[in-house]
Design an enzyme around this catalytic site. Structure first.
Site, short mmCIF file in Angstrom:
data_model
loop_
_atom_site.label_atom_id
_atom_site.label_comp_id
_atom_site.label_asym_id
_atom_site.label_seq_id
_atom_site.Cartn_x
_atom_site.Cartn_y
_atom_site.Cartn_z
CB CYS A 60 7.33 -0.30 10.14
SG CYS A 60 8.20 0.04 8.65
CG HIS A 96 1.53 3.98 10.90
ND1 HIS A 96 2.22 3.18 10.02
CD2 HIS A 96 0.30 3.43 11.03
CE1 HIS A 96 1.43 2.19 9.62
NE2 HIS A 96 0.26 2.32 10.21
NE ARG A 141 -3.46 2.31 6.55
CZ ARG A 141 -2.38 1.74 6.03
NH1 ARG A 141 -1.65 0.95 6.79
NH2 ARG A 141 -2.04 1.97 4.79
NE ARG A 160 0.09 -4.06 6.65
CZ ARG A 160 1.07 -3.53 7.37
NH1 ARG A 160 1.17 -2.23 7.46
NH2 ARG A 160 1.96 -4.29 7.99
CD GLU A 172 6.27 -0.10 14.33
OE1 GLU A 172 7.08 0.20 15.20
OE2 GLU A 172 5.99 0.63 13.37
CG ASP A 173 2.21 -1.33 10.72
OD1 ASP A 173 2.39 -0.43 11.56
OD2 ASP A 173 2.63 -1.27 9.56
CG LEU A 232 -1.91 -1.06 1.42
CD1 LEU A 232 -2.53 -0.98 2.82
CD2 LEU A 232 -2.99 -0.92 0.35
CG ASP A 252 1.74 -3.32 2.77
OD1 ASP A 252 2.78 -2.70 2.44
OD2 ASP A 252 0.61 -3.08 2.29
N1 LIG Z 1 4.71 1.09 10.94
C1 LIG Z 1 4.92 1.47 9.71
O1 LIG Z 1 5.49 2.53 9.47
N2 LIG Z 1 4.46 0.70 8.75
C2 LIG Z 1 4.60 0.96 7.37
C3 LIG Z 1 3.51 0.31 6.61
C4 LIG Z 1 3.61 0.57 5.14
C5 LIG Z 1 2.58 -0.16 4.34
N3 LIG Z 1 2.82 0.05 2.94
C6 LIG Z 1 1.17 0.30 4.68
O2 LIG Z 1 0.70 1.24 4.05
O3 LIG Z 1 0.53 -0.28 5.55
#
Ligand SMILES: NC(=O)NCCC[C@H](N)C(=O)O
Length: 258
Positions: free
Chosen positions: A248, A163, A133, A87, A67-68, A19, A62
């Site tokens: 992340c 984020h 998010r 995700r 970390e997410d 994404l 992704d």
């Molecule tokens: N914690 C973060 O900085 N995560 C990056 C996530 C990037 C991923 N392309 C997203 O949009 O979810």
């Protein structure tokens, strides 16, 4: 010595489909990304972190941004419900990994959404970004999970970046750092230090004064080096094309009951 483990997740072959929300899409070189990821993992290992690989999720572009999907406080893992529906399938493998490591597992439930990238811990204060998010129910659920354990959860608005931690992170002494044009409300933080580059606002604390940082922030590395810290630079350029930061790509677990 306390356990120092870090979760990481190998990039999906579909990484290039990840994404992109706040920046223009650029072609991602998946092979180069894999080499950059290996160097990132090696930097963690070199500085005393045992890395634990979460099972790959090849169909989740992704998934490398591990970390997410989980937020840790002490021995408790909150498995998130990512704000981006594409995700959500990433969390199953992470749940298994943290359970295997002996964590107590909790979850964010519908209608809550929360991305780990929105959670910044500074001692027992947990800043949580309310933005694209993470929604209000996600913030409430994080409070309910961690405040009884002694944390103070502080909600902060995030409107300029993906984020909270795309805007700010914290130095080992607790000073919050960020590039002012990307930070919604710097006055929320008791000690705030502006840095000259957007990616300079992202540091991973490796222990002592060592800071893992992106090679794209050389001026900030110089500034922080001059303040007595030790920047360790890694090139994560292919991940930056997908709005990824040094933070992340791993989840550090320091409070394991093991
Ligand atoms: N914690 C973060 O900085 N995560 C990056 C996530 C990037 C991923 N392309 C997203 O949009 O979810």
């Amino acid at each position: 010595m306390p356990s120092q483990k870090a979760l990481v997740r190998r990039p999906s072959p579909r990484l290039a489909e990840g994404l992109v929300t706040h920046i223009e899409r650029e072609q991602v070189d998946v092979e180069l990304a894999l080499r950059q990821w290996e160097e990132y993992v090696e930097a963690l290992r070199t500085h005393g972190w045992e890395t634990v690989e979460v099972e790959e999720a090849d169909d989740c572009p992704d998934s490398v941004f591990v970390e997410d999907t989980v937020v840790m406080f002490r021995n408790v893992a909150v498995i998130t419900r990512p704000g981006a529906e594409s995700r959500r399938a990433e969390t199953a493998g992470v749940e298994e990994a943290v359970a295997r490591l002996g964590c107590s597992v909790n979850w964010v439930w519908e209608p809550g959404t929360l991305d780990g990238g929105d959670v910044l811990k500074v001692g027992d204060t947990i800043y949580v970004g309310r933005g694209g998010r993470t929604n209000a129910a996600g913030v409430q659920q994080l409070r309910a999970a961690f405040e009884p354990l002694g944390a103070r959860v502080v909600a902060v608005p995030v409107s300029k970046v993906l984020h909270l931690k795309s805007a700010v992170t914290a130095l080992p002494d607790g000073t919050v750092i960020g590039h002012i044009p990307k930070v919604d409300t710097p006055s929320l933080y008791p000690r705030f230090l502006p840095v000259p580059e957007e990616s300079g606002g992202h540091v991973v604390l490796l222990g002592g004064g060592k800071l893992l940082m992106a090679a794209s922030a050389p001026k900030t590395a110089e500034l922080l080096g001059d303040l007595g810290f030790e920047p360790v630079l890694v090139d994560i350029g292919e991940f930056e094309k997908l709005e990824g930061c040094v933070t992340c790509l791993s989840v550090r677990l320091r409070g394991l009951y093991a």
